[in-house]
Design a protein around this motif. Structure first.
Motif, mmCIF file in Angstrom:
data_model
loop_
_atom_site.group_PDB
_atom_site.id
_atom_site.type_symbol
_atom_site.label_atom_id
_atom_site.label_comp_id
_atom_site.label_asym_id
_atom_site.label_seq_id
_atom_site.Cartn_x
_atom_site.Cartn_y
_atom_site.Cartn_z
ATOM 1 N N ALA A 112 -31.475 68.062 15.854
ATOM 2 C CA ALA A 112 -30.906 69.409 15.799
ATOM 3 C C ALA A 112 -29.647 69.433 14.937
ATOM 4 N N PHE A 113 -28.865 68.364 15.002
ATOM 5 C CA PHE A 113 -27.645 68.276 14.197
ATOM 6 C C PHE A 113 -27.983 68.326 12.713
ATOM 7 N N TYR A 114 -28.931 67.498 12.300
ATOM 8 C CA TYR A 114 -29.327 67.490 10.886
ATOM 9 C C TYR A 114 -29.814 68.869 10.459
ATOM 10 N N SER A 115 -30.694 69.473 11.259
ATOM 11 C CA SER A 115 -31.287 70.760 10.894
ATOM 12 C C SER A 115 -30.237 71.859 10.811
ATOM 13 N N ALA A 116 -29.287 71.851 11.738
ATOM 14 C CA ALA A 116 -28.244 72.878 11.729
ATOM 15 C C ALA A 116 -27.313 72.718 10.533
ATOM 16 N N ALA A 117 -26.962 71.476 10.210
ATOM 17 C CA ALA A 117 -26.110 71.253 9.042
ATOM 18 C C ALA A 117 -26.791 71.742 7.774
ATOM 19 N N ARG A 118 -28.101 71.532 7.661
ATOM 20 C CA ARG A 118 -28.849 72.028 6.506
ATOM 21 C C ARG A 118 -28.855 73.558 6.482
ATOM 22 N N ALA A 119 -29.030 74.162 7.650
ATOM 23 C CA ALA A 119 -29.054 75.624 7.706
ATOM 24 C C ALA A 119 -27.729 76.223 7.278
ATOM 25 N N LEU A 120 -26.645 75.489 7.482
ATOM 26 C CA LEU A 120 -25.331 75.967 7.077
ATOM 27 C C LEU A 120 -24.991 75.604 5.640
ATOM 28 N N GLY A 121 -25.954 75.030 4.919
ATOM 29 C CA GLY A 121 -25.770 74.808 3.501
ATOM 30 C C GLY A 121 -25.426 73.401 3.095
ATOM 31 N N ALA A 122 -25.381 72.451 4.027
ATOM 32 C CA ALA A 122 -25.067 71.074 3.653
ATOM 33 C C ALA A 122 -26.259 70.432 2.958
ATOM 34 N N GLY A 123 -25.987 69.479 2.083
ATOM 35 C CA GLY A 123 -27.046 68.759 1.408
ATOM 36 C C GLY A 123 -27.776 67.824 2.350
ATOM 37 N N ALA A 124 -28.995 67.449 1.971
ATOM 38 C CA ALA A 124 -29.812 66.583 2.821
ATOM 39 C C ALA A 124 -29.128 65.244 3.061
ATOM 40 N N GLY A 125 -28.562 64.646 2.018
ATOM 41 C CA GLY A 125 -27.910 63.359 2.173
ATOM 42 C C GLY A 125 -26.706 63.429 3.087
ATOM 43 N N SER A 126 -25.886 64.457 2.932
ATOM 44 C CA SER A 126 -24.693 64.604 3.768
ATOM 45 C C SER A 126 -25.072 64.856 5.219
ATOM 46 N N ALA A 127 -26.053 65.737 5.445
ATOM 47 C CA ALA A 127 -26.483 66.041 6.811
ATOM 48 C C ALA A 127 -27.081 64.811 7.479
ATOM 49 N N PHE A 128 -27.883 64.060 6.734
ATOM 50 C CA PHE A 128 -28.517 62.868 7.281
ATOM 51 C C PHE A 128 -27.464 61.802 7.604
ATOM 52 N N ALA A 129 -26.530 61.609 6.680
ATOM 53 C CA ALA A 129 -25.463 60.636 6.910
ATOM 54 C C ALA A 129 -24.613 61.040 8.108
ATOM 55 N N GLY A 130 -24.309 62.321 8.231
ATOM 56 C CA GLY A 130 -23.522 62.789 9.367
ATOM 57 C C GLY A 130 -24.222 62.530 10.687
ATOM 58 N N ALA A 131 -25.546 62.740 10.706
ATOM 59 C CA ALA A 131 -26.311 62.484 11.928
ATOM 60 C C ALA A 131 -26.276 61.003 12.295
ATOM 61 N N LEU A 132 -26.404 60.121 11.289
ATOM 62 C CA LEU A 132 -26.357 58.687 11.562
ATOM 63 C C LEU A 132 -24.975 58.270 12.054
ATOM 64 N N LEU A 133 -23.924 58.805 11.439
ATOM 65 C CA LEU A 133 -22.571 58.484 11.878
ATOM 66 C C LEU A 133 -22.350 58.946 13.317
ATOM 67 N N LEU A 134 -22.818 60.136 13.645
ATOM 68 C CA LEU A 134 -22.677 60.654 15.003
ATOM 69 C C LEU A 134 -23.454 59.796 15.998
ATOM 70 N N PRO A 304 -26.580 70.736 -6.362
ATOM 71 C CA PRO A 304 -25.281 71.391 -6.364
ATOM 72 C C PRO A 304 -24.699 71.423 -4.967
ATOM 73 N N SER A 305 -23.587 72.102 -4.815
ATOM 74 C CA SER A 305 -22.908 72.134 -3.533
ATOM 75 C C SER A 305 -23.730 72.863 -2.496
ATOM 76 N N GLY A 306 -23.285 72.719 -1.200
ATOM 77 C CA GLY A 306 -24.037 73.328 -0.115
ATOM 78 C C GLY A 306 -24.187 74.823 -0.282
ATOM 79 N N GLY A 307 -23.099 75.507 -0.668
ATOM 80 C CA GLY A 307 -23.191 76.946 -0.825
ATOM 81 C C GLY A 307 -24.165 77.337 -1.904
ATOM 82 N N ALA A 308 -24.178 76.566 -2.994
ATOM 83 C CA ALA A 308 -25.090 76.856 -4.088
ATOM 84 C C ALA A 308 -26.537 76.689 -3.655
#
Length: 549
Positions: A112-134, A304-308
């Motif tokens: 859910a963390f990965y999916s929510a971060a993506r929905a808010l515009g984060a890149g796949a790599g950043s969201a995945f890394a954040g989930a692993l760190l968490l 590009p960036s998450g917002g883009a």
């Protein structure tokens, strides 16, 4: 969740299962299991333990019933499977099966963390890394091995916050997800209600219709609590916490609680989850205006960036800005509420536990900031810092994963307790003196215990049948001893000889089973199979994330 999110959840579950303890030993854990067992037979009274006397002179769990209800399928499976074994082994088998409940909950949380971060515009790599760190560099991994309520509370709060943000983005399912999160969080532990309300911040300024589902969720959670309290105590106004639910339990000076929860050597969250050092940068990044001019991103192209990225998918940049800013404020607000709420509590440290137990449920909220701190091309230096901090967090966490915190407490003399829990000098050295930090204590025990195992001198238990099915009143590890002359607790079967043996244990289900006399080779093969399957599933999750829309 996205497809990659589900795959990540499966991978995390397999890895948590491979490293699981297969034990339910703490007072709250045992009582919650007994409540789930009682519910299978239409009752809610439990044996005396972490309980409060209620209707009919019977004992009832002090805690909310949400976890016991959700664990019913595993409890039923454990009870059914245990009937196939000799009577003396049944408690071990039942508890071992239920002990993997939080492995599943924490896996779902990471997906859910990965999916929510993506929905808010984060890149796949950043969201995945954040989930692993968490999931693997914080105490969340340690609590995934337990039957405590913190992972479920964390899942509920995270769904509340990100559901509200999704609703602000105009996603029809967001408000319903928020309602679900509120019910899960509040029915897991009533004291997180203020945190759940703080997580509604993304809905501030949203149309009135967006509030209907969250308000319904609050009403349902309160109704369920009222009914449960009425069934236990004959009144909806007795929560089970007794005096701990009154102002008399909030006597710790706030400065002491804040210092203890944030930076103390024994409980400071910054030591146990070092990647939180990126929170300020991530907060600023989440509040930036998204870029409205983005081209379509194809597989293999530079992202590009998450917002883009979100703009490329057709999302309104203004809605994205409001959702991300609301999520940032809600996560920070909930964290602040948690610090004030628990910093004043008599038992601010949540003993016995590993790290800042009461802050574990807000870690998923805070790690959203970590994701956005390392997202985008401008965050390259912060990505390096994130992996260095993550490595430090992994080292800290591995100590807690390999050595049960109750054993460490007994080893250093923190248990049995010498002072009352509300005494100002309670566990003072372990909380505040770096020389006696539990982090060092866990690694000292791990080094010694590994050396013993390599020499073939691992523990040998007096009871080969029920060692993993018992505990004591405060979470310190204990095991039955049926050897001659052993003095065992009549309720838990705790024997002093096996307690001493288990101070030299590694906290894994396959290790405990071998200590009890089962052959090591098939146990090691089963654990290795889970580990390899988990790593393969993680690789598949990453491949899916690279093409996640």
């Amino acid at each position: 969740m996205t497809r990659a999110g589900w795959r990540l959840a499966l991978a995390a579950f397999l890895l948590y299962a491979a490293s699981g303890g297969g034990r339910i030993v703490g007072s709250d854990e045992v009582t919650m299991l007994e409540l789930s067992r009682a519910m299978l037979h239409g009752r809610i009274d439990v044996p005396e333990g972490a309980t409060l006397r209620g209707l009919g002179g019977r004992d009832y769990s002090k805690n909310a019933a949400g976890q016991a209800v959700l664990a019913l399928p595993l409890t039923a499976l454990g009870e059914g499977a245990s009937r196939l074994a000799p009577e003396a082994r049944r408690d071990l088998i039942s508890r071992a099966i239920v002990s993997f409940f939080n492995a599943a909950i924490t896996g779902i949380l990471l997906g859910a963390f990965y999916s929510a971060a993506r929905a808010l515009g984060a890149g796949a790599g950043s969201a995945f890394a954040g989930a692993l760190l968490l999931g693997f560099t914080t105490p969340l991994w340690v609590y995934a091995k337990s039957f405590m309520a913190e992972p479920l509370e964390g899942l509920g709060l995270f769904l509340t916050l990100t559901g509200a943000a999704r609703a602000r983005l105009g996603q029809s399912s967001g408000a319903r997800l928020t309602a679900l999160g509120i019910v899960v969080a509040v029915c897991s532990k009533l004291s997180v209600l203020p945190l759940a309300i703080a997580c509604l911040a993304p809905l501030v300024g949203a149309p009135r219709a967006a509030w209907r589902w969250p308000l319904l969720g609050l009403a349902i959670a309160h109704a369920l609590h009222g009914a449960y309290d009425l069934a236990r105590f004959g009144t909806p106004f007795e929560t089970g916490y007794g005096a701990q639910a009154t102002a008399s339990a909030y006597t710790t000076p706030l400065i002491v609680g804040l210092y203890g929860l944030l930076v103390s050597s024994g409980k400071g969250v910054l030591w146990f989850a070092p990647a939180l050092g990126l929170v300020p940068a991530g907060y600023a990044a989440m509040r930036r205006v998204p870029l409205p001019n983005a081209g379509v991103v194809t597989a293999g192209a530079s992202a590009p960036s998450g917002g883009a990225r979100t703009a490329a998918r057709g999302a309104d940049p203004g809605a994205l800005r409001a959702a991300r800013a609301g999520a940032a404020f809600g996560a920070a607000f909930a964290f602040g509420v948690a610090l004030v709420l628990y910093g004043r509590f008599q038992h601010w440290a949540g003993d016995g536990s590993f790290g800042p137990r009461y802050l574990v449920p807000v870690l998923p909220l805070l790690f959203l900031f970590v994701v956005f701190a390392i997202d985008g091309q401008a965050a390259r230096a912060r990505r390096v810092a994130a992996w260095l901090l993550g490595l430090l967090g992994l080292i800290v966490t591995l100590g807690g994963v390999a050595i049960y915190f109750g054993a460490e407490m007994r080893e250093v003399g923190d248990y049995p307790y010498r002072l009352p829990l509300d005494h100002p000098h309670f566990m003072e050295s372990s909380h505040f003196n770096p020389r006696f930090s539990p982090i060092l204590g866990h690694w000292s025990m791990l080094g010694r215990n590994l050396a013993l195992h390599l020499r073939g001198e691992g523990p040998r238990l007096g009871s080969a049948l029920r060692f993993a099915g018992v505990g004591n009143q405060d979470g310190a590890l204990a095991a039955p001893d049926t050897s001659a002359g052993a003095a065992a607790d009549s309720r838990l079967g705790v024997g002093a000889s096996d307690q001493r043996e288990l101070l030299h244990a590694l906290d894994f289900w396959w290790a405990y089973a071998s200590y009890a006399g089962l052959p090591f080779a098939p146990l090691a093969l089963a654990a290795l199979t889970l580990l390899v399957a988990g790593l393969a599933a993680m690789r598949g999750a990453w491949r899916a994330a690279r093409f996640d829309p």
